[in-house]
Design a protein around this motif. Structure first.
Motif, mmCIF file in Angstrom:
data_model
loop_
_atom_site.group_PDB
_atom_site.id
_atom_site.type_symbol
_atom_site.label_atom_id
_atom_site.label_comp_id
_atom_site.label_asym_id
_atom_site.label_seq_id
_atom_site.Cartn_x
_atom_site.Cartn_y
_atom_site.Cartn_z
ATOM 1 N N ARG A 61 0.810 -1.215 0.000
ATOM 2 C CA ARG A 61 0.000 0.000 0.000
ATOM 3 C C ARG A 61 0.850 1.275 0.000
ATOM 4 N NH1 ARG A 61 -4.875 -1.923 4.117
ATOM 5 N NH2 ARG A 61 -5.579 -3.648 2.803
ATOM 6 N N GLU A 97 -9.073 -4.223 4.894
ATOM 7 C CA GLU A 97 -8.199 -3.834 5.996
ATOM 8 C C GLU A 97 -7.978 -4.986 6.969
ATOM 9 O OE1 GLU A 97 -7.723 -0.157 9.153
ATOM 10 O OE2 GLU A 97 -9.702 -0.616 8.331
ATOM 11 N N ALA A 126 2.175 0.488 4.361
ATOM 12 C CA ALA A 126 1.512 -0.300 5.405
ATOM 13 C C ALA A 126 2.411 -0.451 6.631
ATOM 14 C CB ALA A 126 1.132 -1.678 4.856
ATOM 15 N N ARG A 127 1.793 -0.679 7.764
ATOM 16 C CA ARG A 127 2.501 -0.607 9.043
ATOM 17 C C ARG A 127 3.537 -1.702 9.247
ATOM 18 N NH1 ARG A 127 -2.576 -2.651 10.186
ATOM 19 N NH2 ARG A 127 -2.706 -4.580 11.416
ATOM 20 N N VAL A 161 11.284 7.196 8.271
ATOM 21 C CA VAL A 161 9.933 6.941 8.764
ATOM 22 C C VAL A 161 8.911 7.488 7.769
ATOM 23 C CG1 VAL A 161 8.290 7.325 10.628
ATOM 24 C CG2 VAL A 161 10.724 6.999 11.156
ATOM 25 N N TYR A 192 6.102 -2.399 7.418
ATOM 26 C CA TYR A 192 7.325 -2.164 6.664
ATOM 27 C C TYR A 192 8.045 -0.929 7.205
ATOM 28 C CZ TYR A 192 4.628 -5.277 3.773
ATOM 29 O OH TYR A 192 3.860 -6.332 3.346
ATOM 30 N N GLN A 193 9.300 -1.118 7.595
ATOM 31 C CA GLN A 193 10.128 -0.042 8.129
ATOM 32 C C GLN A 193 11.207 0.262 7.106
ATOM 33 O OE1 GLN A 193 11.473 -1.571 11.894
ATOM 34 N NE2 GLN A 193 9.404 -1.649 12.760
ATOM 35 N N ARG A 249 3.584 7.169 2.274
ATOM 36 C CA ARG A 249 2.883 6.243 3.160
ATOM 37 C C ARG A 249 3.136 4.802 2.724
ATOM 38 N NH1 ARG A 249 -0.047 10.485 1.979
ATOM 39 N NH2 ARG A 249 -0.961 9.484 0.135
ATOM 40 N N GLU A 267 4.685 7.704 6.806
ATOM 41 C CA GLU A 267 3.388 7.603 7.449
ATOM 42 C C GLU A 267 2.761 6.246 7.147
ATOM 43 O OE1 GLU A 267 0.798 10.798 6.455
ATOM 44 O OE2 GLU A 267 2.353 12.328 6.649
ATOM 45 N N GLU A 268 1.873 5.804 8.024
ATOM 46 C CA GLU A 268 1.200 4.522 7.835
ATOM 47 C C GLU A 268 0.002 4.683 6.902
ATOM 48 O OE1 GLU A 268 -1.617 1.507 10.402
ATOM 49 O OE2 GLU A 268 0.033 2.519 11.443
ATOM 50 N N SER A 269 -0.065 3.805 5.895
ATOM 51 C CA SER A 269 -1.261 3.759 5.059
ATOM 52 C C SER A 269 -2.403 3.208 5.884
ATOM 53 C CB SER A 269 -1.029 2.865 3.841
ATOM 54 O OG SER A 269 -0.058 3.427 2.995
ATOM 55 N N VAL A 270 -3.523 3.911 5.893
ATOM 56 C CA VAL A 270 -4.649 3.492 6.711
ATOM 57 C C VAL A 270 -5.857 3.250 5.821
ATOM 58 C CG1 VAL A 270 -3.838 4.698 8.759
ATOM 59 C CG2 VAL A 270 -5.332 5.892 7.141
#
Length: 293
Positions: free
Chosen positions: A153, A286, A259-260, A273, A262-263, A257, A275-278
């Motif tokens: 994402r 989701e 998905a959460r 860093v 992946y760093q 952005r 942003e997180e895709s929401v």
């Protein structure tokens, strides 16, 4: 109980690889780019192959390192093999984000040759987002057709995969298949995959008039493909051949952005860093995405 043939670093044929070995100092190393034919293929069809990008010795290092990791046992949060499991994929599960716990994996994730090709494909600096190692032993199920950015994402833009072959890879041992041209299309909402042939549950049928084509590879070849390209693999139908591969995902520096799971890192290894895709994504899924792809 699963009984598999031994696989060591001595089994891979050395032919036609090693043209781009890494024995160069940073100041003198040449820039690595896809040739004109492969560059056009990436633009027009969504994928391209850099033949022999890594040497036989480097591929053997990767294979040996990951076979040793498997022999050493589980690493919680990354992989947890179940010895003597009836399902060979439980005995040899893929290793997720090995670069977070292993220096060899990190080095290949950030390799300058990969960076060079990706810089050309993205048109900007790449960021590393994920690494994986697939063992895919004899008898293993495949992975149904899917699109990587459905899971990552990345916004804006998409991801690009770098898929490094660590064995001779063909249709018999479950080599990758791609659906050319689907990188230019919107996301496809997946259907339920057949669990007898796929270890993942999402399946994207090829659009009308398009079909999957196999990508045969030799050790050291790297397949680059767009995150929207529909691709997957069938079962490993051999009795004596693994289909090992080191697979990494990258995003462009302009991505905002992801998905959460992946760093991201610069290709020098510095954290970045995003942003997180929401939200539920293009298909309202989701709750389906519960971990890294």
């Amino acid at each position: 109980m699963s009984t598999l043939p031994p696989q060591t670093g001595t089994s891979a044929p050395p032919a036609d690889i090693g043209r781009a070995g890494s024995g160069q100092t940073p100041a003198s190393r040449r820039q690595h780019r896809l040739d004109d034919t492969e560059r056009r293929r990436f633009d027009e069809e969504g994928f391209a192959v850099a033949r022999g990008l890594f040497s036989a010795e480097e591929v053997a290092e990767l294979r040996d390192e990951f076979m040793a990791m498997h022999a050493a046992g589980p690493i919680p949060g990354h992989f947890e093999p179940v010895p003597d499991a009836e399902d060979v994929l439980r005995a040899y599960p893929r290793i997720m984000h090995p670069h977070q716990v292993n220096g060899v994996a990190l080095r290949y994730l950030l390799d300058p040759r990969i960076r060079d090709v990706l810089t050309d494909l993205f048109g900007e600096e790449p960021l590393a987002a994920q690494s994986m190692f697939y063992f895919k032993p004899p008898g293993a199920r495949g992975q149904a057709l899917h699109q990587d950015n459905f899971y990552l994402r990345v916004e804006p833009g998409t991801c690009i995969a770098a898929w490094l072959a660590c064995d001779v890879i063909d249709r018999a041992n479950g080599g990758l298949e791609v659906v050319p041209g689907t990188h230019r299309m919107d996301f496809f909402c997946p259907e339920e995959a057949d669990p007898s042939v796929s270890f993942t549950r999402e399946y994207v049928p090829p659009p009308p008039g398009l079909r999957p084509v196999p990508v045969d590879m030799r050790p050291g070849d790297v397949l680059f493909f767009n995150g929207s390209l529909v691709h997957g693999s069938g079962p490993n139908t051999t009795t004596d051949r693994f289909r090992r591969s080191f697979i990494c995902h990258y995003v462009g520096r302009s991505a905002e952005r992801i998905a959460r799971f992946y760093q991201t890192l610069t290709m020098d290894g510095e954290p970045v860093v995003l942003e997180e895709s929401v939200g539920g994504g293009p298909c309202g899924t989701e709750d389906v995405i519960t971990g890294p792809h």
